[in-house]
Design a protein around this motif. Structure first.
Motif, PDB file in Angstrom:
ATOM      1  N   HIS A  71      51.553  29.108 -42.832  1.00  0.00           N
ATOM      2  CA  HIS A  71      50.680  29.757 -41.856  1.00  0.00           C
ATOM      3  C   HIS A  71      49.454  28.889 -41.598  1.00  0.00           C
ATOM      4  O   HIS A  71      48.747  28.496 -42.525  1.00  0.00           O
ATOM      5  CB  HIS A  71      50.242  31.129 -42.403  1.00  0.00           C
ATOM      6  CG  HIS A  71      49.373  31.894 -41.470  1.00  0.00           C
ATOM      7  ND1 HIS A  71      48.134  32.369 -41.811  1.00  0.00           N
ATOM      8  CD2 HIS A  71      49.572  32.274 -40.182  1.00  0.00           C
ATOM      9  CE1 HIS A  71      47.605  33.007 -40.790  1.00  0.00           C
ATOM     10  NE2 HIS A  71      48.452  32.966 -39.790  1.00  0.00           N
ATOM     11  N   HIS A  72      49.203  28.583 -40.318  1.00  0.00           N
ATOM     12  CA  HIS A  72      48.061  27.743 -39.945  1.00  0.00           C
ATOM     13  C   HIS A  72      47.135  28.509 -39.014  1.00  0.00           C
ATOM     14  O   HIS A  72      47.580  29.117 -38.040  1.00  0.00           O
ATOM     15  CB  HIS A  72      48.534  26.473 -39.238  1.00  0.00           C
ATOM     16  CG  HIS A  72      49.093  25.452 -40.176  1.00  0.00           C
ATOM     17  ND1 HIS A  72      49.272  24.133 -39.817  1.00  0.00           N
ATOM     18  CD2 HIS A  72      49.507  25.541 -41.462  1.00  0.00           C
ATOM     19  CE1 HIS A  72      49.781  23.459 -40.850  1.00  0.00           C
ATOM     20  NE2 HIS A  72      49.941  24.300 -41.848  1.00  0.00           N
ATOM     21  N   ARG A  73      45.855  28.427 -39.308  1.00  0.00           N
ATOM     22  CA  ARG A  73      44.850  29.071 -38.464  1.00  0.00           C
ATOM     23  C   ARG A  73      44.444  28.221 -37.274  1.00  0.00           C
ATOM     24  O   ARG A  73      43.867  28.722 -36.312  1.00  0.00           O
ATOM     25  CB  ARG A  73      43.596  29.390 -39.293  1.00  0.00           C
ATOM     26  CG  ARG A  73      43.776  30.468 -40.336  1.00  0.00           C
ATOM     27  CD  ARG A  73      42.473  30.688 -41.090  1.00  0.00           C
ATOM     28  NE  ARG A  73      41.404  31.126 -40.212  1.00  0.00           N
ATOM     29  CZ  ARG A  73      41.008  32.398 -40.069  1.00  0.00           C
ATOM     30  NH1 ARG A  73      41.616  33.365 -40.740  1.00  0.00           N
ATOM     31  NH2 ARG A  73      40.012  32.708 -39.247  1.00  0.00           N
ATOM     32  N   GLY A  74      44.731  26.893 -37.324  1.00  0.00           N
ATOM     33  CA  GLY A  74      44.292  26.043 -36.229  1.00  0.00           C
ATOM     34  C   GLY A  74      44.771  24.616 -36.386  1.00  0.00           C
ATOM     35  O   GLY A  74      45.762  24.345 -37.076  1.00  0.00           O
ATOM     36  N   ILE A  75      44.059  23.692 -35.742  1.00  0.00           N
ATOM     37  CA  ILE A  75      44.373  22.262 -35.782  1.00  0.00           C
ATOM     38  C   ILE A  75      43.072  21.481 -35.904  1.00  0.00           C
ATOM     39  O   ILE A  75      41.979  22.022 -35.720  1.00  0.00           O
ATOM     40  CB  ILE A  75      45.136  21.790 -34.527  1.00  0.00           C
ATOM     41  CG1 ILE A  75      44.274  22.003 -33.272  1.00  0.00           C
ATOM     42  CG2 ILE A  75      46.483  22.466 -34.407  1.00  0.00           C
ATOM     43  CD1 ILE A  75      44.827  21.359 -32.013  1.00  0.00           C
ATOM     44  N   PHE A  88      41.989  28.886 -34.531  1.00  0.00           N
ATOM     45  CA  PHE A  88      42.576  29.725 -33.494  1.00  0.00           C
ATOM     46  C   PHE A  88      42.326  31.210 -33.742  1.00  0.00           C
ATOM     47  O   PHE A  88      42.155  31.979 -32.794  1.00  0.00           O
ATOM     48  CB  PHE A  88      44.087  29.481 -33.406  1.00  0.00           C
ATOM     49  CG  PHE A  88      44.483  28.090 -33.028  1.00  0.00           C
ATOM     50  CD1 PHE A  88      43.588  27.220 -32.412  1.00  0.00           C
ATOM     51  CD2 PHE A  88      45.763  27.625 -33.283  1.00  0.00           C
ATOM     52  CE1 PHE A  88      43.962  25.931 -32.057  1.00  0.00           C
ATOM     53  CE2 PHE A  88      46.158  26.346 -32.933  1.00  0.00           C
ATOM     54  CZ  PHE A  88      45.251  25.494 -32.320  1.00  0.00           C
ATOM     55  N   VAL A  89      42.358  31.621 -34.994  1.00  0.00           N
ATOM     56  CA  VAL A  89      42.160  33.039 -35.308  1.00  0.00           C
ATOM     57  C   VAL A  89      40.756  33.470 -34.912  1.00  0.00           C
ATOM     58  O   VAL A  89      40.555  34.526 -34.300  1.00  0.00           O
ATOM     59  CB  VAL A  89      42.427  33.304 -36.800  1.00  0.00           C
ATOM     60  CG1 VAL A  89      42.158  34.775 -37.138  1.00  0.00           C
ATOM     61  CG2 VAL A  89      43.859  32.919 -37.167  1.00  0.00           C
ATOM     62  N   ASP A  90      39.782  32.644 -35.232  1.00  0.00           N
ATOM     63  CA  ASP A  90      38.400  32.950 -34.865  1.00  0.00           C
ATOM     64  C   ASP A  90      38.213  32.901 -33.345  1.00  0.00           C
ATOM     65  O   ASP A  90      37.509  33.736 -32.766  1.00  0.00           O
ATOM     66  CB  ASP A  90      37.463  31.943 -35.538  1.00  0.00           C
ATOM     67  CG  ASP A  90      36.009  32.139 -35.126  1.00  0.00           C
ATOM     68  OD1 ASP A  90      35.487  33.253 -35.281  1.00  0.00           O
ATOM     69  OD2 ASP A  90      35.401  31.173 -34.631  1.00  0.00           O
ATOM     70  N   LEU A  91      38.867  31.946 -32.691  1.00  0.00           N
ATOM     71  CA  LEU A  91      38.665  31.739 -31.262  1.00  0.00           C
ATOM     72  C   LEU A  91      39.473  32.700 -30.396  1.00  0.00           C
ATOM     73  O   LEU A  91      38.993  33.182 -29.367  1.00  0.00           O
ATOM     74  CB  LEU A  91      39.029  30.307 -30.887  1.00  0.00           C
ATOM     75  CG  LEU A  91      38.114  29.209 -31.435  1.00  0.00           C
ATOM     76  CD1 LEU A  91      38.805  27.856 -31.344  1.00  0.00           C
ATOM     77  CD2 LEU A  91      36.790  29.177 -30.661  1.00  0.00           C
ATOM     78  N   ALA A  92      40.723  32.962 -30.797  1.00  0.00           N
ATOM     79  CA  ALA A  92      41.631  33.710 -29.923  1.00  0.00           C
ATOM     80  C   ALA A  92      42.348  34.855 -30.617  1.00  0.00           C
ATOM     81  O   ALA A  92      43.137  35.564 -29.973  1.00  0.00           O
ATOM     82  CB  ALA A  92      42.665  32.747 -29.319  1.00  0.00           C
ATOM     83  N   GLY A  93      42.122  35.032 -31.917  1.00  0.00           N
ATOM     84  CA  GLY A  93      42.752  36.128 -32.631  1.00  0.00           C
ATOM     85  C   GLY A  93      44.234  35.948 -32.877  1.00  0.00           C
ATOM     86  O   GLY A  93      44.945  36.917 -33.179  1.00  0.00           O
ATOM     87  N   ALA A 383      48.210  28.652 -29.524  1.00  0.00           N
ATOM     88  CA  ALA A 383      48.748  29.753 -30.337  1.00  0.00           C
ATOM     89  C   ALA A 383      49.686  30.632 -29.543  1.00  0.00           C
ATOM     90  O   ALA A 383      50.483  31.360 -30.124  1.00  0.00           O
ATOM     91  CB  ALA A 383      47.596  30.591 -30.919  1.00  0.00           C
ATOM     92  N   GLY A 384      49.605  30.553 -28.220  1.00  0.00           N
ATOM     93  CA  GLY A 384      50.616  31.196 -27.391  1.00  0.00           C
ATOM     94  C   GLY A 384      50.146  32.477 -26.728  1.00  0.00           C
ATOM     95  O   GLY A 384      49.648  33.384 -27.382  1.00  0.00           O
ATOM     96  N   LEU A 385      50.329  32.511 -25.415  1.00  0.00           N
ATOM     97  CA  LEU A 385      50.064  33.731 -24.674  1.00  0.00           C
ATOM     98  C   LEU A 385      51.189  34.732 -24.914  1.00  0.00           C
ATOM     99  O   LEU A 385      52.285  34.354 -25.323  1.00  0.00           O
ATOM    100  CB  LEU A 385      49.959  33.399 -23.175  1.00  0.00           C
ATOM    101  CG  LEU A 385      48.812  32.442 -22.810  1.00  0.00           C
ATOM    102  CD1 LEU A 385      49.025  31.900 -21.403  1.00  0.00           C
ATOM    103  CD2 LEU A 385      47.476  33.142 -22.928  1.00  0.00           C
TER     104      LEU A 385
END
Length: 389
Positions: A71-75, A88-93, A383-385
């Motif tokens: 599991h990755h939260r971002g790049i 990504f979790v902080d930015l886009a949930g 992260a995907g729409l």
């Protein structure tokens, strides 16, 4: 032979479609030109979007993703002297999972075997017939050399860019862009040197540090088109990766290891429209191809199949054609969004040798890395729409 849906291609798109159709009470037969072992071993994508994981879990295929995926939260975005983490979790949930296409394929093969799905491997001479009629059929030569005919109500072309399905849409409009560089990819038996992917801009060319597991690293270098993998020694590969990825900067180190696979992947974008012709429906690489920079190829195929399975179940079980009639338009909204994002990531990170282009790229990278608005745009797309976008 007779079935409701003839599926051409037993890769992730074809097998996932057969799985979702079966859950909706629709029968299918899958035809594949390659062997089961070949399809299972193909090294392709390694990143699953948030929506892809949700769909696979809802279909009963997510067990190993949670236990064996990463599991990755971002790049990380990087250029010489700079490395910035985008959460990504902080930015886009939403987040992503590192889980290779080979693992997705294993899960699908196991699930389809458990349900006694009919799959014919190593077929040849696959031809589609009468696709605009209400009685289409497929002819092929099976693995024993016998000629077969498969009658159906619908044909689903999930056979990639070299299969016959794409060419059975006679009036298709085709959009293509060929990029002036390729990716030189390696697999190495060494633990990743990073906790999340590193996308690196460098004057020598783009580099990417990815991974397949806790013990296997996947890394890429931008190279000229036509590069022969054999022309690069292992030492040269690791030296260039170390240069482009910033070995030694701020104490970070790239750990080399035994290289088990080398390949060169040309970069191109391709979209074919419409994705339906009569009772033939296209999904995945049969309809579109994106450069791998945005990690969209496998996820686009999953999104196509999610829409197509609902459309075919509604058509064949409920006798409601509305979703089938909208399938191509609905799918292509997401296809073009992902095509644009993949182009944007690719042109931002790959060097052309033009100093003007280089300064523009660095300016854009700084903006994305330091602007919440810029970072959020990248996070939402990477992260995907939602699949219904």
């Amino acid at each position: 032979m007779r079935t409701q849906v003839a599926i051409i291609g037993a890769g992730p798109a074809g097998l996932l479609l057969s799985h979702l159709l079966a859950q909706g009470g629709v029968e299918s037969v899958v035809l594949e030109t390659r062997s089961e072992e070949y399809v299972a071993a193909r090294i392709r994508a390694g990143i699953l979007e948030h929506s892809s994981v949700e769909l696979l879990e809802a279909a009963g295929l997510g067990g190993r993703i949670r236990t064996e995926g990463d599991h990755h939260r971002g790049i990380y975005l990087q250029w010489p002297g700079e490395r910035h983490h985008l959460d990504f979790v902080d930015l886009a949930g939403r987040s992503v999972w590192v889980y290779g296409q080979t693992e997705v394929q294993k899960d699908l093969i196991a699930a389809r075997k458990a349900d006694d799905q009919e799959v014919h491997y190593e077929v040849s001479d696959v031809s589609l017939h009468d696709v605009t009629s209400d009685r289409p059929f497929v002819t092929f030569t099976d693995s024993s050399g016998a000629t077969q005919r498969l009658d159906c109500a619908v044909i689903a072309g999930c056979d990639g860019s070299f299969g016959p399905s794409r060419h059975a849409v006679p009036a298709a409009q085709k959009f293509e862009k060929v990029y002036p560089y390729s990716w030189f990819g390696i697999l190495a038996d060494v633990a990743p040197s990073t906790d999340e992917l590193i996308y690196a801009w460098h004057p020598n060319g783009f580099a990417l540090h990815s991974m397949r597991s806790a013990t296997v690293s996947r890394l890429y270098l931008q190279v000229p088109n036509g590069t022969d993998p054999a022309s690069w020694s292992d030492d040269r590969i690791w030296d260039e990766l170390a240069t482009r990825l910033g070995h030694g900067q701020n104490g970070w180190k790239l750990n080399p290891g035994p290289i088990t696979d080398k390949s060169v992947l040309p970069m191109r974008s391709y979209v074919q429209t419409p994705m339906r012709h009569g009772n033939l429906y296209l999904a995945g690489d049969a309809a579109h191809i994106v450069p791998p920079t945005g990690a969209k190829g496998l996820n686009l195929a999953i999104a196509d199949v999610a829409l197509l399975s609902k459309a075919l179940i509604a058509s064949l079980v409920d006798r409601n054609q509305s979703l089938a009639d909208r399938y191509s338009d609905d799918a292509q909204r997401r296809v073009w969004r992902c095509t644009h994002f993949s182009w944007w990531m690719t042109t931002m990170l790959h060097t052309s040798g033009d100093p003007f282009d280089a300064e523009l790229q660095l300016s854009q990278l700084r903006w994305v890395a330091t602007s919440r608005a810029g970072a959020t745009g990248l996070a939402e797309n990477y992260a995907g729409l939602p699949i219904g976008y």
